[in-house]
Design a protein around this motif. Structure first.
Motif, PDB file in Angstrom:
ATOM      1  N   ASP A   3     -18.091   8.554  -7.383  1.00 13.03           N
ATOM      2  CA  ASP A   3     -19.431   9.573  -7.391  1.00 13.03           C
ATOM      3  C   ASP A   3     -19.718   9.539  -9.188  1.00 13.03           C
ATOM      4  N   ALA A   4     -20.673  10.272  -9.361  1.00 12.64           N
ATOM      5  CA  ALA A   4     -21.666  10.684 -10.916  1.00 12.64           C
ATOM      6  C   ALA A   4     -19.927  11.218 -11.700  1.00 12.64           C
ATOM      7  N   THR A   5     -18.421  11.469 -11.554  1.00 14.54           N
ATOM      8  CA  THR A   5     -17.942  11.694 -12.383  1.00 14.54           C
ATOM      9  C   THR A   5     -16.948  10.870 -12.305  1.00 14.54           C
ATOM     10  N   GLN A   6     -17.428   9.536 -11.695  1.00 14.72           N
ATOM     11  CA  GLN A   6     -16.063   8.108 -12.011  1.00 14.72           C
ATOM     12  C   GLN A   6     -15.137   9.051 -11.110  1.00 14.72           C
ATOM     13  N   LEU A   7     -14.901   9.551 -10.660  1.00 12.18           N
ATOM     14  CA  LEU A   7     -14.328   9.613  -8.956  1.00 12.18           C
ATOM     15  C   LEU A   7     -14.171   8.668  -8.029  1.00 12.18           C
ATOM     16  N   CYS A   8     -13.671   7.435  -8.037  1.00 10.26           N
ATOM     17  CA  CYS A   8     -13.320   6.977  -6.789  1.00 10.26           C
ATOM     18  C   CYS A   8     -12.336   6.820  -5.865  1.00 10.26           C
ATOM     19  N   ASN A   9     -12.649   7.323  -4.557  1.00 11.80           N
ATOM     20  CA  ASN A   9     -11.724   7.419  -3.368  1.00 11.80           C
ATOM     21  C   ASN A   9     -11.827   6.370  -2.361  1.00 11.80           C
ATOM     22  N   CYS A  10     -10.954   5.472  -2.949  1.00  6.08           N
ATOM     23  CA  CYS A  10     -10.820   4.793  -1.576  1.00  6.08           C
ATOM     24  C   CYS A  10      -9.577   4.938  -1.043  1.00  6.08           C
ATOM     25  N   SER A  11      -9.291   6.474  -0.866  1.00  2.60           N
ATOM     26  CA  SER A  11      -8.586   6.266   0.548  1.00  2.60           C
ATOM     27  C   SER A  11      -8.736   6.032   1.462  1.00  2.60           C
ATOM     28  N   SER A  12      -7.116   5.896   2.668  1.00  2.00           N
ATOM     29  CA  SER A  12      -7.417   5.483   4.323  1.00  2.00           C
ATOM     30  C   SER A  12      -8.530   4.711   4.456  1.00  2.00           C
ATOM     31  N   MET A  13      -8.418   3.445   3.676  1.00  2.00           N
ATOM     32  CA  MET A  13      -9.544   2.034   4.150  1.00  2.00           C
ATOM     33  C   MET A  13      -8.833   1.447   4.268  1.00  2.00           C
ATOM     34  N   GLY A  14      -7.362   0.794   4.506  1.00  2.00           N
ATOM     35  CA  GLY A  14      -7.257   0.154   4.802  1.00  2.00           C
ATOM     36  C   GLY A  14      -6.764  -1.625   4.356  1.00  2.00           C
ATOM     37  N   LEU A  15      -6.800  -0.874   2.410  1.00  2.00           N
ATOM     38  CA  LEU A  15      -6.055  -1.702   1.231  1.00  2.00           C
ATOM     39  C   LEU A  15      -5.055  -2.568   1.615  1.00  2.00           C
ATOM     40  N   ASP A  16      -5.320  -3.574   1.496  1.00  2.00           N
ATOM     41  CA  ASP A  16      -3.870  -4.011   1.228  1.00  2.00           C
ATOM     42  C   ASP A  16      -3.162  -4.737  -0.418  1.00  2.00           C
ATOM     43  N   PHE A  17      -4.740  -4.560  -0.602  1.00  2.73           N
ATOM     44  CA  PHE A  17      -3.779  -4.243  -2.063  1.00  2.73           C
ATOM     45  C   PHE A  17      -5.154  -3.638  -3.404  1.00  2.73           C
ATOM     46  N   ALA A  32      -4.776   6.423  -2.100  1.00  2.10           N
ATOM     47  CA  ALA A  32      -3.226   7.156  -1.163  1.00  2.10           C
ATOM     48  C   ALA A  32      -4.073   6.772   0.280  1.00  2.10           C
ATOM     49  N   HIS A  33      -3.002   6.350   0.700  1.00  4.88           N
ATOM     50  CA  HIS A  33      -2.616   6.034   1.960  1.00  4.88           C
ATOM     51  C   HIS A  33      -3.530   4.762   2.442  1.00  4.88           C
ATOM     52  N   ASN A  34      -3.261   3.811   1.854  1.00  5.95           N
ATOM     53  CA  ASN A  34      -3.719   2.571   2.609  1.00  5.95           C
ATOM     54  C   ASN A  34      -2.434   1.620   2.364  1.00  5.95           C
ATOM     55  N   ARG A  35      -2.304   0.323   2.234  1.00  8.82           N
ATOM     56  CA  ARG A  35      -1.154  -0.142   3.169  1.00  8.82           C
ATOM     57  C   ARG A  35      -0.984  -1.670   1.754  1.00  8.82           C
ATOM     58  N   ILE A  36      -0.840  -0.790   0.498  1.00 13.48           N
ATOM     59  CA  ILE A  36      -0.625  -1.576  -0.432  1.00 13.48           C
ATOM     60  C   ILE A  36       0.601  -1.819  -0.891  1.00 13.48           C
ATOM     61  N   LYS A  37       1.511  -2.987  -0.782  1.00 17.55           N
ATOM     62  CA  LYS A  37       2.847  -3.112  -1.279  1.00 17.55           C
ATOM     63  C   LYS A  37       3.102  -3.660  -2.541  1.00 17.55           C
ATOM     64  N   HIS A  38       2.204  -4.047  -3.576  1.00 18.95           N
ATOM     65  CA  HIS A  38       2.908  -4.912  -5.239  1.00 18.95           C
ATOM     66  C   HIS A  38       1.027  -4.365  -5.276  1.00 18.95           C
ATOM     67  N   ILE A  39       2.453  -4.199  -7.334  1.00 19.90           N
ATOM     68  CA  ILE A  39       0.906  -3.697  -8.115  1.00 19.90           C
ATOM     69  C   ILE A  39       1.038  -4.640  -8.975  1.00 19.90           C
ATOM     70  N   ARG A  40      -0.049  -5.340  -9.353  1.00 19.26           N
ATOM     71  CA  ARG A  40       0.280  -6.498 -10.220  1.00 19.26           C
ATOM     72  C   ARG A  40      -0.315  -6.305 -11.591  1.00 19.26           C
ATOM     73  N   SER A  41       0.189  -7.324 -12.413  1.00 18.67           N
ATOM     74  CA  SER A  41       0.074  -6.529 -13.836  1.00 18.67           C
ATOM     75  C   SER A  41      -1.889  -6.785 -14.548  1.00 18.67           C
ATOM     76  N   GLN A  42      -2.598  -6.923 -13.507  1.00 23.71           N
ATOM     77  CA  GLN A  42      -3.677  -7.325 -13.870  1.00 23.71           C
ATOM     78  C   GLN A  42      -5.104  -6.119 -13.449  1.00 23.71           C
ATOM     79  N   SER A  57       1.616   7.362  -0.085  1.00 21.48           N
ATOM     80  CA  SER A  57       1.425   6.698   1.006  1.00 21.48           C
ATOM     81  C   SER A  57       0.980   5.663   1.054  1.00 21.48           C
ATOM     82  N   ASN A  58       1.543   4.485   0.386  1.00 24.46           N
ATOM     83  CA  ASN A  58       0.886   3.861   0.986  1.00 24.46           C
ATOM     84  C   ASN A  58       2.302   2.896   1.330  1.00 24.46           C
ATOM     85  N   GLU A  59       2.699   1.358   0.817  1.00 24.82           N
ATOM     86  CA  GLU A  59       4.255   0.267   1.794  1.00 24.82           C
ATOM     87  C   GLU A  59       4.585  -0.147  -0.410  1.00 24.82           C
ATOM     88  N   ILE A  60       4.005   0.788  -1.204  1.00 20.62           N
ATOM     89  CA  ILE A  60       4.865  -0.718  -2.606  1.00 20.62           C
ATOM     90  C   ILE A  60       5.776  -0.495  -2.851  1.00 20.62           C
TER      91      ILE A  60
END
Length: 753
Positions: A3-17, A32-42, A57-60
């Motif tokens: 949104d305009a305040t640069q709040l990015c809501n990507c929760s519950s979108m089925g993301l794997d990364f 939150a509430h995705n399927r992310i398993k790994h957080i990479r350096s980049q 609430s991911n799978e990190i």
């Protein structure tokens, strides 16, 4: 997702990364509430201005060591409810601004050999632990000196190295879920002088010998102790009470959603010195399975004299022993709401000399039913200022009642009172009689400043003369439809009037009056959705001083008239369009088509009665009946023709006659002329034959042109019939007698085919 305040809501979108393309503009990132398993350096390298990162609430299960190195401005990090099997200090090494860290709900069993939090100098709240968390070692909290909240989920915490939490100098609020009393005692020993509010959850105090281990708590400087979802017994309560009474700075004790196994018959005498600091006792939703056998608490009476605030809510209290009430000498605030107190038990609980210092009493949601008896039981409370007896079932109230002399605040909302009487004390400054069934209000209350009449049946404003000092009034959700300038101006001291959710009729005069008053008082009208005043500018709860209605909005009759005219014009246009484009014809044809579809496509041979059904215009009847019928029916062999004048069944609907005649004929003979094209019934006969022609794909139609006629003269809606005239042969009646014999020959051949 931003949104305009640069709040990015990507929760519950089925993301794997973590999605790519994240920029430095983002300040809040919710994954939150995705399927992310790994957080990479980049993944987060460019989000240098990130303040909030939500990854719960991911799978990190793994995080690169330098994944958070660029997040120097991060203030909140939530990694809860993932699959992290260990915590690395490298993850948090560059989070210099981090204030809130959530790590609970993962699968790590300990915090490592050293402190993962040594670089987090600004950390304010820390939430850690899980069902497998079992070990806390010395040095695990090095680097943390001050916390506003520390929450440890330690249901299976079994090993605690003494001194592990001692490095933290001050914790304002510590919450610990724990089952081991030994470990809890060791933790308490390290926190004797650092915790202000200690909250312990899900612990069971059922063995007296184990409770002895908590004797160390008597030296704690904690000011507030909370037991939540804990288990207490008659055998352990005396020791716990003794420990709490000995705590030198304890001010408040809370017991919330706990269970007590017993009836108050303590197995040992409570031996405790009365606390000189304890002032507040709160008991909410205490489950005593045999509450009806509970004793009179005589053993603790002497320990309660200094309490100033007692809350016992939703605990099935049906009686407070008179002797106990008399010992509450300093009590100023008593909340006994949501219990089982009745009129008789209240009389005993509030006996003479009980609660001598009481100023505020809440008896809402009990079993009181006699208002006269209720207030008489409380009449001796000379210092009582506020009384809440809402959500009881009083019904009719008497004309005279004996109230505490200094009562100023009274809540009688939701008490089933149909009419107010002079029973209401004249000393009141605040009165709440909301959610009853009141139809009028005319009490003489000279000192009243606030009046709450929400959710009643009032149709007019109360009179101002009986309440000359009224400053604020809420009359929401009643049945008011207007009030006059004189009615409002009679309230000389009114500063706030909330009359939203009523039946106000919107008018320019009413709005003009409200606008005028808006400079003197805040008036809330708020037009409800279902009434005529609803508009983008007149919304529920808006201050009417800010409402501006247009001329059209003010003149409802004009609007209604315009709407009626517009509706009439629309109907007129639709009728014209229907006439022009033959809408009625299409409807008739649809009905006929549905009828035809329901019948068998081919009639059995035994039901065929005629060689041909003749469709012709009445203006051409002389040629048909005198010339064609004679020629065909007197031929050898003769042809059987069906004519509407002769063969239609009397009394039968003409459309059914047409359909039946066509179906019972081998052929349909159309005698085309200018008169035929103009005939309405010829159109129907043509239409139904049209269905038969193209449903059965046969040559059942024979066209005879009685006079020259162009195919375009046939109505355009019969496009397939026009196509027949353009693609198939038709017979044309010759005017020369020598050619007429050949015409009859060809016609007979067509009828026989």
């Amino acid at each position: 997702s931003c949104d305009a305040t640069q709040l990015c809501n990507c929760s519950s979108m089925g993301l794997d990364f973590i999605p790519s393309g994240l920029t430095s503009k983002i300040t809040t990132l919710n994954l939150a509430h995705n399927r992310i398993k790994h957080i990479r350096s980049q993944d987060l390298q460019r989000t240098v201005n990130l303040r909030v990162l939500l990854l719960q609430s991911n799978e990190i299960s793994s995080i690169d060591e330098d994944s958070f190195h660029s997040l120097g401005k991060l203030e909140l990090l939530d990694l809860s409810n993932n699959s992290l099997a260990h915590l690395s200090p490298a993850w948090f090494g560059h989070l210099f601004s981090l204030q809130h860290l959530h790590l609970h709900g993962n699968s790590y069993r300990d915090l490592g050999e050293s402190s993962p939090f040594s670089s987090l100098r600004n950390l304010s709240s820390l939430h850690l632990g899980n069902r497998w968390f079992s070990t806390i070692r010395q040095g695990n909290f090095e680097g943390i000196e001050l916390l506003d909240k520390l929450w440890i989920e330690g249901g299976n915490l079994s090993q605690y190295e003494p001194g592990s939490l001692k490095s933290i100098k001050k914790i304002n609020h510590m919450i610990i879920n724990i089952t081991s009393i030994e470990v809890f005692a060791a933790i308490v020993r390290d926190l004797l002088h650092s915790v202000i509010w200690l909250e312990v959850r899900k612990i069971a105090f059922n063995i007296p010998a184990e409770v002895q281990l908590l004797r160390v708590m008597s030296s704690s400087f904690a000011k507030k102790i909370t037991f939540k979802k804990a288990l207490l017994t008659d055998a352990t309560v005396p020791e716990i009470v003794s420990i709490l009474e000995d705590m030198p700075k304890l001010v408040e004790v809370e017991i919330i959603d706990c269970r007590l196994l017993g009836t108050g018959r303590w197995e040992i005498q409570i031996q405790a010195n009365q606390s000189q600091t304890l002032r507040v006792l709160t008991i909410e939703k205490l489950c005593i399975e045999e509450f009806y056998l509970f004793t009179d608490l005589q053993d603790v009476e002497s320990l309660l004299s200094l309490l100033t605030k007692v809350t016992v809510v939703n605990t099935k209290v049906f009686l407070v022993p008179c002797s106990l009430s008399k010992n509450l000498l300093s009590l100023e605030n008593l909340d006994l709401s949501a219990n089982l107190l009745g009129d008789q038990s209240l009389e005993h609980s509030a006996c003479r000399d009980a609660w001598p210092s009481l100023q505020t009493l809440n008896l809402s949601q009990n079993s009181l039913s006699d208002l006269e008896m209720t207030v008489k039981s409380l009449s001796h409370l000379r210092k009582l200022i506020l009384l809440d007896i809402s959500q009881n079932n009083f019904g009719e109230i008497p004309d005279v009642c004996e109230w505490p002399k200094n009562l100023k605040y009274l809540n009688l909302s939701s008490t089933q009172i149909p009419k107010l009487t002079t029973c209401i004390p004249p000393t009141l400054e605040v009165l709440d009689v909301s959610a009853n069934n009141l139809r009028e209000f005319g009490l003489q209350l000279p000192f009243l400043k606030e009046l709450y009449l929400t959710k009643n049946q009032l149709k007019t404003l109360p009179g101002a003369a009986p309440v000359p000092n009224l400053v604020a009034m809420s009359i929401r959700r009643n049945k008011l439809n207007s009030f006059s300038r004189e009615e409002f101006e009679s309230f000389k001291k009114m500063e706030l009037l909330d009359a939203s959710d009523n039946n106000f009729i919107c008018s320019c005069e009413f709005l003009s009056f409200i606008h005028h008053q808006a400079g003197i008082a805040q008036v809330l009208v708020g037009w409800p959705d279902k009434y005529v005043c609803d508009s983008p500018l007149a919304v529920r709860g808006e201050q009417v001083g800010a409402v501006h209605l247009s001329l059209m909005e003010c003149h409802r009759s004009l609007i209604v008239s315009l709407i009626c005219v517009l509706v009439f014009l629309v109907i007129l246009v639709l009728v014209a369009l229907g006439y022009k484009y033959h809408a009625v014809w299409y409807l008739r044809m649809t009905w006929a088509w549905l009828q035809a579809k329901r019948k068998p496509k081919r009639v059995p041979p035994k039901d065929i009665c005629y060689d041909a059904f003749v469709s012709y215009s009445e203006n051409d009847s002389e040629w048909v009946e005198d010339i064609m019928v004679r020629e065909l029916e007197q031929a050898c062999p003769p042809f059987r023709l069906c004519l509407h004048k002769r063969d239609f069944v009397p009394g039968k609907w003409i459309v059914d006659n047409i359909i039946d005649s066509i179906e019972k004929s081998h052929k349909t003979l159309f005698v085309l002329s200018e008169h035929f094209v103009q005939s309405e019934w010829c159109k129907y006969e043509l239409d139904f034959s049209h269905f038969r022609l193209f449903d059965e794909n046969n040559d059942a139609a024979i066209l005879v042109l009685l006079e020259p006629i162009q195919s375009k003269a046939i109505p355009k809606r019969f496009c397939k019939l026009r196509k027949i005239m353009n693609t198939k042969t038709y017979l044309e009646w010759p005017l020369e007698e020598e050619q007429q014999e050949r015409f009859w020959f060809n016609l007979k051949i067509a009828l026989k085919s």
